[in-house]
Design a protein around this motif. Structure first.
Motif, PDB file in Angstrom:
ATOM      1  N   ILE B  84       0.806  -1.129  -0.083  1.00  0.00           N
ATOM      2  CA  ILE B  84      -0.002  -0.069   0.243  1.00  0.00           C
ATOM      3  C   ILE B  84       0.892   1.155  -0.103  1.00  0.00           C
ATOM      4  CG2 ILE B  84      -1.458   1.324   1.438  1.00  0.00           C
ATOM      5  CD1 ILE B  84      -2.652  -1.530   2.565  1.00  0.00           C
ATOM      6  N   PHE B  85       1.883   1.161   0.886  1.00  0.00           N
ATOM      7  CA  PHE B  85       2.623   2.371   1.013  1.00  0.00           C
ATOM      8  C   PHE B  85       3.680   2.510  -0.353  1.00  0.00           C
ATOM      9  CE2 PHE B  85       1.900   4.835   4.770  1.00  0.00           C
ATOM     10  CZ  PHE B  85       1.238   4.134   5.658  1.00  0.00           C
ATOM     11  N   LYS B  86       3.985   1.538  -0.780  1.00  0.00           N
ATOM     12  CA  LYS B  86       4.743   1.570  -2.103  1.00  0.00           C
ATOM     13  C   LYS B  86       3.791   2.286  -3.229  1.00  0.00           C
ATOM     14  CE  LYS B  86       7.846  -2.322  -1.470  1.00  0.00           C
ATOM     15  NZ  LYS B  86       8.277  -3.479  -1.750  1.00  0.00           N
ATOM     16  N   VAL B  87       2.502   1.976  -3.414  1.00  0.00           N
ATOM     17  CA  VAL B  87       1.569   2.663  -4.216  1.00  0.00           C
ATOM     18  C   VAL B  87       1.630   4.146  -4.139  1.00  0.00           C
ATOM     19  CG1 VAL B  87      -0.640   2.739  -5.003  1.00  0.00           C
ATOM     20  CG2 VAL B  87       0.502   0.443  -4.868  1.00  0.00           C
ATOM     21  N   MET B  88       1.446   4.161  -2.802  1.00  0.00           N
ATOM     22  CA  MET B  88       1.600   5.705  -2.370  1.00  0.00           C
ATOM     23  C   MET B  88       2.745   6.619  -2.774  1.00  0.00           C
ATOM     24  SD  MET B  88       0.389   6.106   1.456  1.00  0.00           S
ATOM     25  CE  MET B  88      -0.930   4.768   1.985  1.00  0.00           C
ATOM     26  N   LEU B  89       3.732   5.905  -2.343  1.00  0.00           N
ATOM     27  CA  LEU B  89       5.085   6.825  -2.743  1.00  0.00           C
ATOM     28  C   LEU B  89       5.277   7.083  -4.090  1.00  0.00           C
ATOM     29  CD1 LEU B  89       7.030   4.827   0.324  1.00  0.00           C
ATOM     30  CD2 LEU B  89       6.496   7.672  -0.116  1.00  0.00           C
ATOM     31  N   LEU B  90       5.173   5.876  -5.074  1.00  0.00           N
ATOM     32  CA  LEU B  90       5.249   6.071  -6.100  1.00  0.00           C
ATOM     33  C   LEU B  90       4.442   6.950  -7.143  1.00  0.00           C
ATOM     34  CD1 LEU B  90       5.679   2.082  -7.087  1.00  0.00           C
ATOM     35  CD2 LEU B  90       7.444   4.024  -7.749  1.00  0.00           C
ATOM     36  N   LEU B  91       3.077   7.163  -6.744  1.00  0.00           N
ATOM     37  CA  LEU B  91       2.268   7.995  -7.271  1.00  0.00           C
ATOM     38  C   LEU B  91       2.489   9.360  -6.795  1.00  0.00           C
ATOM     39  CD1 LEU B  91      -1.217   6.348  -6.845  1.00  0.00           C
ATOM     40  CD2 LEU B  91       0.157   6.722  -8.904  1.00  0.00           C
ATOM     41  N   GLY B  92       3.026   9.527  -5.387  1.00  0.00           N
ATOM     42  CA  GLY B  92       3.386  10.798  -4.795  1.00  0.00           C
ATOM     43  C   GLY B  92       4.406  11.306  -5.756  1.00  0.00           C
ATOM     44  N   GLY B  93       5.579  10.427  -6.022  1.00  0.00           N
ATOM     45  CA  GLY B  93       6.525  10.705  -6.723  1.00  0.00           C
ATOM     46  C   GLY B  93       6.417  11.133  -8.328  1.00  0.00           C
ATOM     47  N   ALA B  94       5.484  10.465  -8.950  1.00  0.00           N
ATOM     48  CA  ALA B  94       4.708  10.741 -10.199  1.00  0.00           C
ATOM     49  C   ALA B  94       4.471  12.190 -10.381  1.00  0.00           C
ATOM     50  CB  ALA B  94       4.276   9.548 -10.842  1.00  0.00           C
ATOM     51  N   VAL B  95       3.349  12.526  -9.310  1.00  0.00           N
ATOM     52  CA  VAL B  95       2.762  13.727  -9.412  1.00  0.00           C
ATOM     53  C   VAL B  95       3.698  14.908  -9.143  1.00  0.00           C
ATOM     54  CG1 VAL B  95       0.899  15.000  -8.406  1.00  0.00           C
ATOM     55  CG2 VAL B  95       0.597  12.634  -8.567  1.00  0.00           C
ATOM     56  N   THR B  96       4.768  14.467  -8.325  1.00  0.00           N
ATOM     57  CA  THR B  96       5.563  15.713  -7.958  1.00  0.00           C
ATOM     58  C   THR B  96       6.566  15.835  -9.365  1.00  0.00           C
ATOM     59  OG1 THR B  96       5.891  14.728  -5.681  1.00  0.00           O
ATOM     60  CG2 THR B  96       7.616  16.289  -6.439  1.00  0.00           C
ATOM     61  N   CYS B  97       6.732  14.982  -9.975  1.00  0.00           N
ATOM     62  CA  CYS B  97       7.673  15.299 -11.256  1.00  0.00           C
ATOM     63  C   CYS B  97       7.064  15.988 -12.218  1.00  0.00           C
ATOM     64  CB  CYS B  97       7.995  13.777 -11.951  1.00  0.00           C
ATOM     65  SG  CYS B  97       9.168  12.875 -11.145  1.00  0.00           S
ATOM     66  N   VAL B  98       5.485  15.683 -12.237  1.00  0.00           N
ATOM     67  CA  VAL B  98       4.964  16.544 -13.296  1.00  0.00           C
ATOM     68  C   VAL B  98       4.887  18.216 -12.740  1.00  0.00           C
ATOM     69  CG1 VAL B  98       3.024  16.861 -14.301  1.00  0.00           C
ATOM     70  CG2 VAL B  98       3.565  14.644 -14.024  1.00  0.00           C
ATOM     71  N   LEU B  99       4.397  18.245 -11.475  1.00  0.00           N
ATOM     72  CA  LEU B  99       4.370  19.412 -10.767  1.00  0.00           C
ATOM     73  C   LEU B  99       5.556  20.211 -10.725  1.00  0.00           C
ATOM     74  CD1 LEU B  99       2.217  18.917  -7.693  1.00  0.00           C
ATOM     75  CD2 LEU B  99       1.338  19.367  -9.830  1.00  0.00           C
ATOM     76  N   ALA B 100       6.548  19.700 -10.941  1.00  0.00           N
ATOM     77  CA  ALA B 100       8.106  20.439 -10.820  1.00  0.00           C
ATOM     78  C   ALA B 100       8.352  20.742 -12.500  1.00  0.00           C
ATOM     79  CB  ALA B 100       8.960  19.459 -10.510  1.00  0.00           C
ATOM     80  N   ALA B 101       7.707  20.049 -13.489  1.00  0.00           N
ATOM     81  CA  ALA B 101       8.265  20.502 -14.731  1.00  0.00           C
ATOM     82  C   ALA B 101       8.527  21.916 -15.356  1.00  0.00           C
ATOM     83  CB  ALA B 101       7.165  19.497 -15.472  1.00  0.00           C
ATOM     84  N   GLY B 102       7.555  22.918 -14.945  1.00  0.00           N
ATOM     85  CA  GLY B 102       7.725  24.084 -15.318  1.00  0.00           C
ATOM     86  C   GLY B 102       8.492  24.805 -14.153  1.00  0.00           C
ATOM     87  N   ASP B 103       8.944  24.437 -13.437  1.00  0.00           N
ATOM     88  CA  ASP B 103       9.726  25.459 -12.609  1.00  0.00           C
ATOM     89  C   ASP B 103      10.869  25.650 -12.903  1.00  0.00           C
ATOM     90  OD1 ASP B 103       8.284  26.648 -10.038  1.00  0.00           O
ATOM     91  OD2 ASP B 103      10.054  25.619  -8.990  1.00  0.00           O
ATOM     92  N   LYS B 104      11.332  27.131 -13.021  1.00  0.00           N
ATOM     93  CA  LYS B 104      12.445  27.251 -13.528  1.00  0.00           C
ATOM     94  C   LYS B 104      13.814  27.186 -12.385  1.00  0.00           C
ATOM     95  CE  LYS B 104      12.797  30.644 -17.306  1.00  0.00           C
ATOM     96  NZ  LYS B 104      11.218  30.701 -17.509  1.00  0.00           N
ATOM     97  N   GLY B 105      14.892  26.590 -12.945  1.00  0.00           N
ATOM     98  CA  GLY B 105      15.783  26.438 -12.106  1.00  0.00           C
ATOM     99  C   GLY B 105      15.686  25.032 -11.057  1.00  0.00           C
ATOM    100  N   VAL B 106      14.805  24.261 -11.290  1.00  0.00           N
ATOM    101  CA  VAL B 106      14.331  23.021 -10.753  1.00  0.00           C
ATOM    102  C   VAL B 106      13.915  22.194 -11.784  1.00  0.00           C
ATOM    103  CG1 VAL B 106      13.015  21.831  -8.699  1.00  0.00           C
ATOM    104  CG2 VAL B 106      13.442  24.436  -8.520  1.00  0.00           C
ATOM    105  N   GLY B 107      12.871  22.408 -12.332  1.00  0.00           N
ATOM    106  CA  GLY B 107      12.178  21.225 -13.006  1.00  0.00           C
ATOM    107  C   GLY B 107      13.029  21.013 -14.341  1.00  0.00           C
ATOM    108  N   ASP B 108      13.755  22.211 -14.709  1.00  0.00           N
ATOM    109  CA  ASP B 108      14.465  21.942 -16.034  1.00  0.00           C
ATOM    110  C   ASP B 108      15.837  21.407 -15.904  1.00  0.00           C
ATOM    111  OD1 ASP B 108      15.374  24.191 -14.631  1.00  0.00           O
ATOM    112  OD2 ASP B 108      15.212  25.902 -15.918  1.00  0.00           O
ATOM    113  N   LYS B 109      16.075  21.146 -14.749  1.00  0.00           N
ATOM    114  CA  LYS B 109      17.162  20.168 -14.662  1.00  0.00           C
ATOM    115  C   LYS B 109      16.806  18.710 -14.436  1.00  0.00           C
ATOM    116  CE  LYS B 109      20.337  23.957 -12.964  1.00  0.00           C
ATOM    117  NZ  LYS B 109      19.885  24.719 -11.984  1.00  0.00           N
TER     118      LYS B 109
END
Lengths: 102, 497
Positions: B84-109
């Motif tokens: 259960i916690f593995k599912v949570m962590l993986l989904l959390g990581g996936a959403v974080t990646c998308v949310l970071a995508a446009g952030d200058k100096g963070v998501g562009d690296k």
């Protein structure tokens, strides 16, 4: 071979641990603070090795190897962070880290 | 015992997949073309979401975990709780990646995604660890990348300061926890979590050493989940770190730590552990009850006077850690299954809720360069969708139906009442009402107040909008139709403990 029992080692490790903990609380220089944390980790290592000898096992020794590896990674990151903060502030006194309050 | 690779492999399949993904991302970022490097974010996010299907669908065979069988030489627990916690962590990581995508100096690296993946890997190992050595290594595999992420924005003083503080406090807390582990090992001669309890029971003395180890371990966990009195790093780190990182720290590190806390406490200090006439479980339950009460109260009261949205969410997360601890304290009752299920469900819904609120905040901060709550004024007119998403998230944090937060709190309080912790449940309800005030103030500012930039629209990038929309949908669904299946799944998690 076991002329020295386990207790002296444990007492030494506790003394080292307390020295490290006090160092973290009292020191204000980031590098000295960081060294104090390493002292705490190594006091735990000493305790682990002493306990492993007491039990006649290798588990404690294996644990120590992993702790040393992790501590090395932590040193790499920690020093990089200290260099980073020094570039920004020209100071590594942690009392200067006060930009955010509230 | 004969080593059967094919029977043991599924227990670490998501971890193996994630390690492969980390290597792929590393090489794609180093040697890939411009186009490949731009797509690293989608490679990471989609792969992590797909990997989440593995533990979601592939439930372990009950014969494996019901008699407490451990895999990989006693290192790994293969039970539903870990899944259960593995599912949570993986989904959390996936959403974080998308949310970071446009952030200058963070998501562009590209290395940002690599570090997120490695941190998620550490969190997943934590949720299934059953040996002190693996617990420590997993904890650091999660923590060290988070220190890097907190100071990820180059040339930003606040980010540098936040990373430094997080690192110093974090290293201090894990050193204390490690000393607690060494005491546990020295006292019992084993590093296996379940064997430690048996060994302590048969020894039956050494109360002081066990108590000292217990307090040191609780201190380490308290730091990771950001509970009072180990919370002092939270507001500064949350405010200073780049916002996508704040979102990630607030969900992943907390969820993994709660998974480990549940497992550690039930395995190492179980109900039948009595040393020199002292029931150890009573001691740590009382300790957690006190920590829970002060976390909730202090978090909520200090949050009332915050003007910065990230600091507000930091204090709110301290309070949320307090609520979740109620579920851990409820382990004392006749029905520990309810407690485990309530904590798992709460963390599941908390991940989506918090990522939704932070997702809104990330976009707002990136577009307006302001973190003040008063600047959210008129957000409804500037971007109705963004205001709606943030409202759903804030209502869920406050525990208002039909959002997921309502059932999250409901299950926690139910578990507490079942465990004879009625007083604690009442304090929590009072706190939830206080908390509702500051969540509603933010919503009021977005919808009612008039700001100077009222007519300046805030555009939402398409992928970003869709991922926020899906997260919001999950938050609503978790509060309505998929409550029962998810809760039943979370109840399964109690079986292996």
């Amino acid at each position: 071979m076991n002329a020295i029992g386990t207790e002296p080692y444990i007492i030494l490790s506790m003394v080292l641990f307390l020295m490290g903990a006090l160092g973290v609380l009292i020191r204000r220089n980031a590098i000295l603070l960081f060294m104090s944390v390493e002292l705490m980790l190594n006091s735990a290592n000493l305790a682990l090795v002493a306990f492993a000898r007491e039990w006649g096992q290798v588990d404690g020794h294996v644990f120590v190897f992993f702790v040393m590896t992790v501590a090395a990674a932590e040193v790499a990151i920690g020093l990089a962070l200290i260099v980073n903060i020094f570039r920004e502030r020209q100071s590594i006194n942690i009392d200067d880290l006060q930009q955010m309050r509230g | 015992m004969e080593f059967d690779l094919w029977a043991q492999l599924p227990s670490v399949l998501p971890e193996i997949g994630l390690t492969a993904l980390a290597i792929v991302v590393l090489f794609a970022d180093c040697y890939g073309s411009q186009a490949t490097r731009r797509n690293v974010v989608y490679i990471s996010a989609v792969s992590m979401a797909l990997l989440a299907l593995v533990p979601l669908i592939w439930l372990p065979d009950p014969a494996l975990y019901e008699n407490g069988a451990l895999l990989w030489g006693g290192m790994v627990n293969y039970d539903p709780l870990a899944q259960i916690f593995k599912v949570m962590l993986l989904l959390g990581g996936a959403v974080t990646c998308v949310l970071a995508a446009g952030d200058k100096g963070v998501g562009d690296k590209g290395e940002f995604y690599l570090i997120v993946i490695v941190a998620t890997l550490g969190g997943m190992m934590m949720s299934s660890a059953s040996d002190l050595i693996l617990v420590f290594v997993a904890l650091e595999t999660l923590s060290i990348p988070l220190y890097m992420l907190a100071s990820f924005r180059r040339g930003d003083q606040r980010s540098a300061e936040s990373g430094m503080k997080y690192f110093l406090y974090g290293a201090f807390a894990s050193a204390i926890m490690l000393f607690g582990f060494s005491l546990l090992y020295g006292f019992t001669g084993t590093t296996n979590l379940a064997a430690i309890a048996d060994s302590m029971n048969s020894l039956g003395d050494g109360l002081v050493a066990v108590m000292a180890a217990l307090v040191m371990v609780v201190l380490g966990f308290g730091f990771k989940i950001g509970a009072v009195p180990f919370h002092f790093w939270t507001p500064d780190v949350y405010e200073g770190a780049p916002t996508p990182v704040t979102a990630f720290v607030s969900v992943s590190s907390k969820a993994a730590s709660f998974a480990l806390l549940l497992r550690f406490m039930t395995a190492v200090f179980p109900a039948d552990l009595v040393i020199a006439g002292v029931v150890i479980q009573d001691f740590w339950i009382n300790l957690l009850v006190v920590i829970s009460i002060i976390s909730m109260s202090l978090g909520n009261i200090v949050a009332l006077r915050q003007t910065n949205i990230k600091r507000l969410l930091a204090y709110s997360s301290i309070a949320q850690a307090g609520y979740t601890l109620i579920g851990v304290a409820a382990l004392q009752g006749e029905n520990p299954d309810l407690a485990v299920a309530s904590v798992s469900f709460y963390m599941f819904m908390y991940i989506f809720t918090n990522l939704l609120v932070f997702g809104g905040a990330i976009l707002f901060i990136a577009k307006t360069d302001s973190e003040e709550i008063s600047d959210l004024a008129g957000l409804n007119r500037r971007s109705p969708w963004l205001a709606l998403f943030m409202t759903i998230g804030l209502l869920s944090l406050g525990g208002i139906p039909p959002t997921a937060g309502f059932f999250g709190k409901f299950f926690l309080f139910q578990a507490a009442v079942n465990a004879n912790l009625v007083g604690l449940a009442l304090i929590a309800v009072t706190n939830a009402i206080i908390a509702l005030y500051y969540y509603l103030v933010v919503i009021k500012v977005m919808y009612v107040d008039v700001g100077p930039d009222d007519d300046v629209a805030i555009g939402i990038p398409r992928v970003y909008g869709w991922s926020l929309g899906i997260t919001a949908l999950v938050v609503i669904l978790l509060g309505t139709i998929i409550v029962t299946p998810i809760y039943n799944w979370a109840t399964l998690g109690a079986a292996g403990l």
